[in-house]
Design an enzyme around this catalytic site. Structure first.
Site, PDB file in Angstrom:
ATOM      1  N   ILE A 109       0.192  13.010   3.866  1.00  0.00           N
ATOM      2  CA  ILE A 109      -0.399  13.204   2.542  1.00  0.00           C
ATOM      3  C   ILE A 109      -1.837  13.687   2.670  1.00  0.00           C
ATOM      4  CG2 ILE A 109      -1.202  11.980   0.481  1.00  0.00           C
ATOM      5  CD1 ILE A 109       1.350  10.416   0.461  1.00  0.00           C
TER       6      ILE A 109
ATOM      7  N   CYS B 266       4.516   8.800  -6.746  1.00  0.00           N
ATOM      8  CA  CYS B 266       5.147  10.109  -6.927  1.00  0.00           C
ATOM      9  C   CYS B 266       6.111  10.074  -8.113  1.00  0.00           C
ATOM     10  CB  CYS B 266       5.852  10.544  -5.652  1.00  0.00           C
ATOM     11  SG  CYS B 266       7.138   9.417  -5.059  1.00  0.00           S
TER      12      CYS B 266
ATOM     13  N   ALA C 256       9.902  10.524   3.172  1.00  0.00           N
ATOM     14  CA  ALA C 256       9.363   9.169   3.013  1.00  0.00           C
ATOM     15  C   ALA C 256       8.819   8.690   4.349  1.00  0.00           C
ATOM     16  CB  ALA C 256      10.444   8.224   2.500  1.00  0.00           C
ATOM     17  N   GLY C 257       7.523   8.804   4.513  1.00  0.00           N
ATOM     18  CA  GLY C 257       6.885   8.395   5.758  1.00  0.00           C
ATOM     19  C   GLY C 257       6.660   6.899   5.828  1.00  0.00           C
ATOM     20  N   PRO C 258       5.997   6.433   6.877  1.00  0.00           N
ATOM     21  CA  PRO C 258       5.768   4.993   7.069  1.00  0.00           C
ATOM     22  C   PRO C 258       5.043   4.337   5.903  1.00  0.00           C
ATOM     23  CG  PRO C 258       5.222   6.211   9.074  1.00  0.00           C
ATOM     24  CD  PRO C 258       5.485   7.226   8.009  1.00  0.00           C
ATOM     25  N   ALA C 259       4.026   5.003   5.346  1.00  0.00           N
ATOM     26  CA  ALA C 259       3.271   4.398   4.243  1.00  0.00           C
ATOM     27  C   ALA C 259       4.145   4.241   3.008  1.00  0.00           C
ATOM     28  CB  ALA C 259       2.039   5.243   3.922  1.00  0.00           C
TER      29      ALA C 259
ATOM     30  N   LEU D  61       6.445   1.334   3.633  1.00  0.00           N
ATOM     31  CA  LEU D  61       5.689   0.088   3.645  1.00  0.00           C
ATOM     32  C   LEU D  61       5.323  -0.361   2.241  1.00  0.00           C
ATOM     33  CD1 LEU D  61       4.193  -2.014   5.469  1.00  0.00           C
ATOM     34  CD2 LEU D  61       2.189  -0.512   5.317  1.00  0.00           C
TER      35      LEU D  61
END
Length: 297
Positions: free
Chosen positions: A21, A133, A166-169, A172
């Site tokens: 991002i 989002c 959809a990344g780690p953040a 999480l």
């Protein structure tokens, strides 16, 4: 408390968080005539985001929030692209330093902001929260429903995104995502009950972001809704070009349904990652509003 400055042009901004991002945000800022990124700040000097930033000649630091303690006077605004947990630590420090913040995490510290709805009305706020989002995609629709219909008994939003986007953040922050999106929907629509659902779709090829709003209302009035949507959707598309209505509005058994799709512009992230693109575009739209206000002073 500090100064909360509005600088002469261009606005001097920094990005805190050098993941997907933050890096995509950086590339978007590079195109803006109203913003200049003077610091790209994270924790690892060898991250792919830092490598990209250095290749663009952008000053980088791996000091994280400590960087701003040492250099706060140079910066008008910080984009926080870390996590909700981290923003709870960052927010009071940045406030004490007098630096405005646009928060891209679902931390809910600042005022929730949807540019198509709020635009310049929140420029006196020191911290703006860009919701989520799904919140950015659905809130203009929920607001239009709330402005044109009677009592809304229930409002539900289902957002489907590509798993790869959809990344780690994001993973999480799933609980915070739900709570923050639901709060924004309630505030903007006036609905008595709200529900937000996020679906991570593993399909290949990857799907574009798709968000559907369902609202159970008394005596639906599609004509009023369509008229307001004809205004708010172009306002959204002005900063999110890939935002398109896919279905509706339609009414079935007293339930209004509207579906939108969001496709990114493909700066640093794939075009299917419209979910990440929309929140970055919204954040930049608000930062540019700050810059315009500074120019008018």
């Amino acid at each position: 408390m500090g100064r909360f400055p509005l600088a002469a042009k261009p606005l001097q901004v920094a990005i805190l968080g050098t993941g997907n991002i933050g890096t995509d945000l950086l590339l978007k800022i590079q195109r803006s005539q109203l913003l200049k990124c003077v610091a790209f700040v994270g924790r690892s000097s060898q991250s792919s985001g830092m490598v990209k930033a250095r290749s663009l000649g952008v000053p980088c630091s791996d000091l994280s929030i400590e960087y701003f303690r040492q250099n706060g006077e140079k910066i008008d605004l910080v984009f926080d692209a870390t996590s909700a947990k981290d923003h709870l630590v960052h927010a009071p420090i940045l406030r004490e330093l007098g630096i405005r913040v646009i928060d891209l995490t679902p931390a809910k510290v600042g005022k929730m902001c949807i540019p198509a709805v709020h635009r310049s009305s929140l420029l006196n706020e020191w911290n703006l929260n860009m919701v989520t989002c799904g919140g950015q995609a659905s809130s203009p629709l929920a607001w239009a429903i709330g402005q044109t219909q009677g009592s809304i008994e229930y409002l539900e939003v289902v957002s489907s995104i590509a798993s790869k986007s959809a990344g780690p953040a994001t993973r999480l922050n799933l609980d915070e995502y739900i709570h923050t999106t639901e709060k924004a929907l309630a505030e903007l629509s006036g609905a008595k009950n709200t529900k937000a659902i996020l679906v991570l779709n593993p399909a290949e090829p990857c799907i574009d972001m798709q968000t559907t709003v369902f609202a159970k209302v008394d005596s639906p009035d599609l004509l009023k809704l369509q008229k307001l949507l004809s205004e708010v959707i172009p306002r959204t598309q002005a900063y999110v070009p890939g935002y398109q209505v896919a279905l509706g509005p339609i009414v079935d058994n007293g339930r209004i349904s509207i579906m939108v799709r969001v496709r990114g512009v493909g700066d640093y992230l794939p075009e299917y990652a419209g979910n990440l693109d929309i929140i970055n575009c919204a954040a930049i739209a608000m930062a540019e509003e700050y810059a315009k206000a500074a120019h008018e002073q």
